[in-house]
Design a protein around this motif. Structure first.
Motif, PDB file in Angstrom:
ATOM      1  N   GLY A  94     -65.843  70.042 -10.603  1.00  0.00           N
ATOM      2  CA  GLY A  94     -66.352  69.746 -11.575  1.00  0.00           C
ATOM      3  C   GLY A  94     -65.967  69.183 -12.098  1.00  0.00           C
ATOM      4  O   GLY A  94     -66.671  69.210 -13.588  1.00  0.00           O
ATOM      5  N   ASN A  95     -64.157  69.132 -12.672  1.00  0.00           N
ATOM      6  CA  ASN A  95     -64.381  67.937 -13.940  1.00  0.00           C
ATOM      7  C   ASN A  95     -63.615  66.832 -13.304  1.00  0.00           C
ATOM      8  O   ASN A  95     -63.549  66.729 -11.874  1.00  0.00           O
ATOM      9  CB  ASN A  95     -63.153  68.389 -14.363  1.00  0.00           C
ATOM     10  N   ILE A  96     -63.353  65.902 -13.652  1.00  0.00           N
ATOM     11  CA  ILE A  96     -62.805  64.677 -13.422  1.00  0.00           C
ATOM     12  C   ILE A  96     -61.125  64.641 -14.208  1.00  0.00           C
ATOM     13  O   ILE A  96     -61.341  64.796 -14.890  1.00  0.00           O
ATOM     14  CB  ILE A  96     -63.542  63.364 -13.977  1.00  0.00           C
ATOM     15  N   ASN A  97     -59.743  63.977 -13.306  1.00  0.00           N
ATOM     16  CA  ASN A  97     -58.388  64.023 -13.755  1.00  0.00           C
ATOM     17  C   ASN A  97     -58.268  62.675 -13.832  1.00  0.00           C
ATOM     18  O   ASN A  97     -59.013  61.714 -12.780  1.00  0.00           O
ATOM     19  CB  ASN A  97     -58.007  65.709 -12.675  1.00  0.00           C
ATOM     20  N   MET A  98     -57.160  62.163 -14.147  1.00  0.00           N
ATOM     21  CA  MET A  98     -56.571  60.971 -14.445  1.00  0.00           C
ATOM     22  C   MET A  98     -56.663  60.642 -13.572  1.00  0.00           C
ATOM     23  O   MET A  98     -56.715  59.370 -13.481  1.00  0.00           O
ATOM     24  CB  MET A  98     -55.094  60.544 -14.836  1.00  0.00           C
ATOM     25  N   ARG A  99     -56.052  60.983 -11.723  1.00  0.00           N
ATOM     26  CA  ARG A  99     -56.394  60.272 -10.535  1.00  0.00           C
ATOM     27  C   ARG A  99     -57.062  59.972  -9.964  1.00  0.00           C
ATOM     28  O   ARG A  99     -57.779  58.362  -9.923  1.00  0.00           O
ATOM     29  CB  ARG A  99     -55.874  61.318  -8.989  1.00  0.00           C
TER      30      ARG A  99
END
Length: 73
Positions: free
Chosen positions: A64-69
């Motif tokens: 449900g989130n976006i990380n750097m990659r």
């Protein structure tokens, strides 16, 4: 704030990610993203923005989130 690892070399990408990561936990929630993208939007516009963002490839790999990659993919 996200820490840069050896695979992520572009300071511009890190700065962009950190701009959206309001709480500095290393991931960007939909709420954080919408807050930065359109702070003056009406509720219906925010809902439309959420649908557009969530349908984008690489937005979310299941949490449900976006990380750097995910952001730089």
């Amino acid at each position: 704030m996200v820490e840069v690892d050896s695979d992520i070399e572009d300071d511009f990408e890190v700065a962009g990610f950190n701009y959206f990561d309001l709480d500095g936990d290393g991931s960007i929630t939909m709420k954080e993203l919408i807050t930065k993208l359109n702070p003056l939007a009406s509720i219906s516009e925010k809902e439309e923005l959420e649908v557009s963002i969530s349908s984008a490839p690489n937005f979310d790999l299941g949490d449900g989130n976006i990380n750097m990659r995910e952001m730089i993919a």
